[in-house]
Design a protein around this motif. Sequence first.
Motif, mmCIF file in Angstrom:
data_model
loop_
_atom_site.group_PDB
_atom_site.id
_atom_site.type_symbol
_atom_site.label_atom_id
_atom_site.label_comp_id
_atom_site.label_asym_id
_atom_site.label_seq_id
_atom_site.Cartn_x
_atom_site.Cartn_y
_atom_site.Cartn_z
ATOM 1 N N GLU A 83 16.335 59.371 58.944
ATOM 2 C CA GLU A 83 16.784 58.225 58.149
ATOM 3 C C GLU A 83 16.360 56.952 58.869
ATOM 4 N N LEU A 84 16.455 55.847 58.161
ATOM 5 C CA LEU A 84 16.140 54.539 58.728
ATOM 6 C C LEU A 84 17.293 53.587 58.438
ATOM 7 N N HIS A 85 17.506 52.643 59.327
ATOM 8 C CA HIS A 85 18.507 51.608 59.086
ATOM 9 C C HIS A 85 18.043 50.715 57.935
ATOM 10 N N GLN B 245 0.566 46.554 65.010
ATOM 11 C CA GLN B 245 1.243 46.281 63.747
ATOM 12 C C GLN B 245 0.615 47.070 62.604
ATOM 13 N N ASN B 246 -0.712 47.173 62.598
ATOM 14 C CA ASN B 246 -1.366 47.975 61.559
ATOM 15 C C ASN B 246 -0.852 49.407 61.578
ATOM 16 N N LEU B 247 -0.794 49.995 62.771
ATOM 17 C CA LEU B 247 -0.322 51.371 62.898
ATOM 18 C C LEU B 247 1.123 51.485 62.426
ATOM 19 N N TRP B 248 1.940 50.507 62.791
ATOM 20 C CA TRP B 248 3.370 50.548 62.468
ATOM 21 C C TRP B 248 3.586 50.508 60.958
ATOM 22 N N GLU C 2 10.504 47.056 55.099
ATOM 23 C CA GLU C 2 11.296 48.212 55.513
ATOM 24 C C GLU C 2 10.862 48.800 56.854
ATOM 25 N N ARG C 3 9.903 48.206 57.504
ATOM 26 C CA ARG C 3 9.515 48.681 58.847
ATOM 27 C C ARG C 3 10.701 48.545 59.791
ATOM 28 N N ARG C 4 10.926 49.557 60.613
ATOM 29 C CA ARG C 4 12.033 49.531 61.558
ATOM 30 C C ARG C 4 11.558 50.012 62.931
ATOM 31 N N ASP C 5 12.254 49.549 63.956
ATOM 32 C CA ASP C 5 12.034 50.026 65.317
ATOM 33 C C ASP C 5 12.956 51.219 65.521
ATOM 34 N N GLU D 294 3.714 56.223 55.570
ATOM 35 C CA GLU D 294 3.556 57.672 55.687
ATOM 36 C C GLU D 294 4.877 58.384 55.984
ATOM 37 N N GLY D 295 5.966 57.621 56.157
ATOM 38 C CA GLY D 295 7.238 58.239 56.481
ATOM 39 C C GLY D 295 7.388 58.613 57.938
ATOM 40 N N ILE D 296 6.614 57.981 58.814
ATOM 41 C CA ILE D 296 6.672 58.233 60.248
ATOM 42 C C ILE D 296 7.398 57.074 60.931
ATOM 43 N N GLY D 297 8.371 57.396 61.764
ATOM 44 C CA GLY D 297 9.081 56.379 62.512
ATOM 45 C C GLY D 297 8.330 55.997 63.773
#
Length: 228
Positions: free
Chosen positions: A195-197, A148-151, A28-31, A157-160
């Motif tokens: 929100e996230l895509h 990548q670790n941070l991302w 679910e990671r997004r840019d 954590e719910g941070i984009g």
Amino acid sequence: MSEDTVGLAPAGPFPPAERAAVYRAIRERRDVRGQFRPDPIDPALLRRLLQAAHDGPSVGLSQPWNFILLRDPALRARLHAAFQTANAEAAARFPDRAALYSSLKLEGILQAPLNLCITCDRTRGGAHVLGRTHDPSTDLYSTACAVQNLWLAARAEGIGVGWVSIFRPEDLRSILRLPDHVVPVAYLCLGHVRELHTQPELQARGWGRRLPLDDLIFEDSWDSRPTA
């Protein structure tokens, strides 16, 4: 140092729920470009994200990264102007997709409450770093692992996080006053998001698609498909 004197812990898989959470963060990671909220990131949360990056693997334990926190509005305005210059140059390279390119939001420099530049110090660890003797680029790869670790931690954590790659490197170097031996690897926009895509935005917008995994797996040599 013998293995007997090194601290060891039992190996084995995480419990199912924890294992599923790791894979969920990856999936679910997004840019993030345009969904940022203005409220700031809590300092303790930011510290956890930076620690996750700092816990990343690095060649020869060289830890070549530094983290430049960018909050000053005037500085970020200069960086946004530098992005706009580079983005105009980039757009000209896609004449057949000009309308789609111009519709894409490719940064959140002014909207995100925090910008972060992660750099690589090419001199960290000295002239000879274990594991880097035959491939000098491994310090750059190590820094990418920290990113990548941070991302992934940010997703949990719910941070984009949005990676802004459309910069002239010399502009970043000048504006951030980087010394010659330090390379800017990742310029990131961070913040809480509305929100996230559900899929990568560029896929949702028709720019590209995720390739099938099976098409990318070889065995023993290039372009040799697995037999089973």
